[in-house]
Design a protein around this motif. Structure first.
Motif, PDB file in Angstrom:
ATOM      1  N   ASP A 104      34.767 -75.294 -13.140  1.00  0.00           N
ATOM      2  CA  ASP A 104      33.819 -76.189 -13.797  1.00  0.00           C
ATOM      3  C   ASP A 104      34.312 -76.472 -15.207  1.00  0.00           C
ATOM      4  O   ASP A 104      35.344 -75.945 -15.632  1.00  0.00           O
ATOM      5  CB  ASP A 104      32.414 -75.570 -13.806  1.00  0.00           C
ATOM      6  CG  ASP A 104      31.758 -75.597 -12.429  1.00  0.00           C
ATOM      7  OD1 ASP A 104      31.473 -76.705 -11.940  1.00  0.00           O
ATOM      8  OD2 ASP A 104      31.574 -74.523 -11.840  1.00  0.00           O
ATOM      9  N   THR A 147      27.660 -64.424 -11.987  1.00  0.00           N
ATOM     10  CA  THR A 147      26.900 -64.071 -13.177  1.00  0.00           C
ATOM     11  C   THR A 147      26.850 -62.558 -13.355  1.00  0.00           C
ATOM     12  O   THR A 147      26.962 -62.050 -14.471  1.00  0.00           O
ATOM     13  CB  THR A 147      25.474 -64.667 -13.095  1.00  0.00           C
ATOM     14  OG1 THR A 147      25.584 -66.096 -13.005  1.00  0.00           O
ATOM     15  CG2 THR A 147      24.637 -64.299 -14.310  1.00  0.00           C
ATOM     16  N   ASP A 187      23.255 -67.856 -19.902  1.00  0.00           N
ATOM     17  CA  ASP A 187      22.570 -67.224 -18.768  1.00  0.00           C
ATOM     18  C   ASP A 187      23.140 -65.829 -18.493  1.00  0.00           C
ATOM     19  O   ASP A 187      22.399 -64.883 -18.215  1.00  0.00           O
ATOM     20  CB  ASP A 187      22.723 -68.078 -17.502  1.00  0.00           C
ATOM     21  CG  ASP A 187      21.892 -69.341 -17.529  1.00  0.00           C
ATOM     22  OD1 ASP A 187      21.187 -69.579 -18.539  1.00  0.00           O
ATOM     23  OD2 ASP A 187      21.956 -70.105 -16.550  1.00  0.00           O
ATOM     24  N   ASP A 198      30.070 -76.688 -19.135  1.00  0.00           N
ATOM     25  CA  ASP A 198      29.286 -75.864 -18.203  1.00  0.00           C
ATOM     26  C   ASP A 198      29.477 -74.378 -18.504  1.00  0.00           C
ATOM     27  O   ASP A 198      28.522 -73.599 -18.463  1.00  0.00           O
ATOM     28  CB  ASP A 198      29.714 -76.147 -16.754  1.00  0.00           C
ATOM     29  CG  ASP A 198      29.143 -77.450 -16.223  1.00  0.00           C
ATOM     30  OD1 ASP A 198      28.139 -77.936 -16.779  1.00  0.00           O
ATOM     31  OD2 ASP A 198      29.702 -77.984 -15.254  1.00  0.00           O
ATOM     32  N   TRP A 205      26.608 -71.699 -19.248  1.00  0.00           N
ATOM     33  CA  TRP A 205      26.488 -70.575 -18.314  1.00  0.00           C
ATOM     34  C   TRP A 205      26.544 -69.237 -19.047  1.00  0.00           C
ATOM     35  O   TRP A 205      25.834 -68.286 -18.678  1.00  0.00           O
ATOM     36  CB  TRP A 205      27.610 -70.675 -17.285  1.00  0.00           C
ATOM     37  CG  TRP A 205      27.607 -69.648 -16.196  1.00  0.00           C
ATOM     38  CD1 TRP A 205      26.525 -69.034 -15.633  1.00  0.00           C
ATOM     39  CD2 TRP A 205      28.764 -69.138 -15.509  1.00  0.00           C
ATOM     40  NE1 TRP A 205      26.926 -68.165 -14.643  1.00  0.00           N
ATOM     41  CE2 TRP A 205      28.286 -68.217 -14.550  1.00  0.00           C
ATOM     42  CE3 TRP A 205      30.117 -69.387 -15.614  1.00  0.00           C
ATOM     43  CZ2 TRP A 205      29.160 -67.542 -13.696  1.00  0.00           C
ATOM     44  CZ3 TRP A 205      30.981 -68.722 -14.761  1.00  0.00           C
ATOM     45  CH2 TRP A 205      30.512 -67.798 -13.815  1.00  0.00           C
ATOM     46  N   ASP A 258      30.434 -72.050 -11.741  1.00  0.00           N
ATOM     47  CA  ASP A 258      29.453 -71.666 -12.759  1.00  0.00           C
ATOM     48  C   ASP A 258      28.048 -71.667 -12.158  1.00  0.00           C
ATOM     49  O   ASP A 258      27.805 -72.285 -11.114  1.00  0.00           O
ATOM     50  CB  ASP A 258      29.486 -72.648 -13.929  1.00  0.00           C
ATOM     51  CG  ASP A 258      30.788 -72.577 -14.713  1.00  0.00           C
ATOM     52  OD1 ASP A 258      31.720 -71.885 -14.260  1.00  0.00           O
ATOM     53  OD2 ASP A 258      30.878 -73.216 -15.769  1.00  0.00           O
ATOM     54  N   TYR A 259      27.159 -70.998 -12.838  1.00  0.00           N
ATOM     55  CA  TYR A 259      25.745 -70.952 -12.434  1.00  0.00           C
ATOM     56  C   TYR A 259      25.591 -70.472 -10.987  1.00  0.00           C
ATOM     57  O   TYR A 259      24.814 -71.021 -10.201  1.00  0.00           O
ATOM     58  CB  TYR A 259      25.075 -72.325 -12.622  1.00  0.00           C
ATOM     59  CG  TYR A 259      25.093 -72.817 -14.049  1.00  0.00           C
ATOM     60  CD1 TYR A 259      24.265 -72.245 -15.016  1.00  0.00           C
ATOM     61  CD2 TYR A 259      25.934 -73.853 -14.445  1.00  0.00           C
ATOM     62  CE1 TYR A 259      24.275 -72.691 -16.338  1.00  0.00           C
ATOM     63  CE2 TYR A 259      25.959 -74.312 -15.753  1.00  0.00           C
ATOM     64  CZ  TYR A 259      25.122 -73.718 -16.703  1.00  0.00           C
ATOM     65  OH  TYR A 259      25.141 -74.163 -18.004  1.00  0.00           O
ATOM     66  N   THR A 260      26.373 -69.491 -10.622  1.00  0.00           N
ATOM     67  CA  THR A 260      26.248 -68.875  -9.305  1.00  0.00           C
ATOM     68  C   THR A 260      25.891 -67.399  -9.498  1.00  0.00           C
ATOM     69  O   THR A 260      26.320 -66.775 -10.474  1.00  0.00           O
ATOM     70  CB  THR A 260      27.555 -69.003  -8.493  1.00  0.00           C
ATOM     71  OG1 THR A 260      28.654 -68.550  -9.283  1.00  0.00           O
ATOM     72  CG2 THR A 260      27.799 -70.454  -8.096  1.00  0.00           C
TER      73      THR A 260
END
Length: 219
Positions: free
Chosen positions: A71, A45, A82, A75, A79, A39-41
């Motif tokens: 994750d 995304t 985003d 999370d 995410w 996540d959050y990569t």
């Protein structure tokens, strides 16, 4: 590893829509399962945003979509905000994301990328794509390294080929797109080919073998 034609392993896992059983979730539809390193990569995304935008195309092809990332559900839910913001998405997010914190699915399905590791030194999940038929059998798999984003227009092109060739006795040539000429499969005798594909053309080649036969795309 899962081989083409194998029944895709069922699993139960937590996801952004609650506890999910893969086979029950898919029901009698086709399915696409695609994995993400974390996540959050950044690349992930863009990928999840692209698939969200293509959701109507997958639905039109009788597909259910499912992502998996290493994750937690918490999370994932953060995410998604985003993903929606970066990709200018609106409305309900169109598919669930499965949590695979212990990398159990990544190991079971052969999705680990040994060359790419996270900050803790753990191998990242590679970018796998699995296409699963209504019979729950694996129809196609593609494996990208963690550093390379996928081309989901190509995935849709492959889906069009899979669904066509599952119903008609044709194969699709290199770079084929929906509606273009197809190849008559070699196992069809000439007499049957003339009956099934009256407009087909036999291409003459130096070997003299009449194996290159093209036909307008069956409807």
């Amino acid at each position: 590893m899962v081989n083409l034609g194998d029944v895709f392993p069922n699993f139960t896992a937590e996801s952004t829509i609650g506890t999910l059983d893969l086979h029950s979730y898919l029901g009698d539809k086709w399915g696409i399962l695609f994995s993400h390193p974390a996540d959050y990569t950044p690349v992930c995304t863009t990928e999840l945003g692209r698939v969200a935008k293509l959701a109507p195309e997958f639905t039109k092809r009788n597909f259910k979509m499912l992502a998996v990332s290493c994750d937690s559900v918490k999370d994932h839910l953060g995410w998604i905000k985003d993903i929606e913001a970066y990709n200018c998405l609106s409305g309900e997010f169109p598919f669930p994301i499965v949590a695979d914190e212990k990398r159990e699915l990544a190991v079971k399905l052969g999705m680990l990328d040994p060359e790419e590791k996270d900050a803790a030194g753990m191998p990242l999940t590679a970018r796998a794509v699995f296409l699963i038929g209504p019979d729950k059998k694996l129809k196609l798999s593609i494996l990208y390294p963690a550093t390379t984003g996928r081309n989901f227009d190509e995935v849709l092109r492959v889906i069009d080929s899979l669904q066509l060739t599952a119903e008609k006795k044709v194969a699709t040539p290199a770079d084929w797109k929906a509606g273009e000429n197809c190849m008559v499969i070699p196992s069809i005798p000439s007499a049957e080919a003339r009956e099934l594909f009256p407009e087909h053309k036999v291409h003459q080649v130096p070997s003299g073998k009449e194996y290159l036969r093209t036909t307008p795309c069956p409807k």
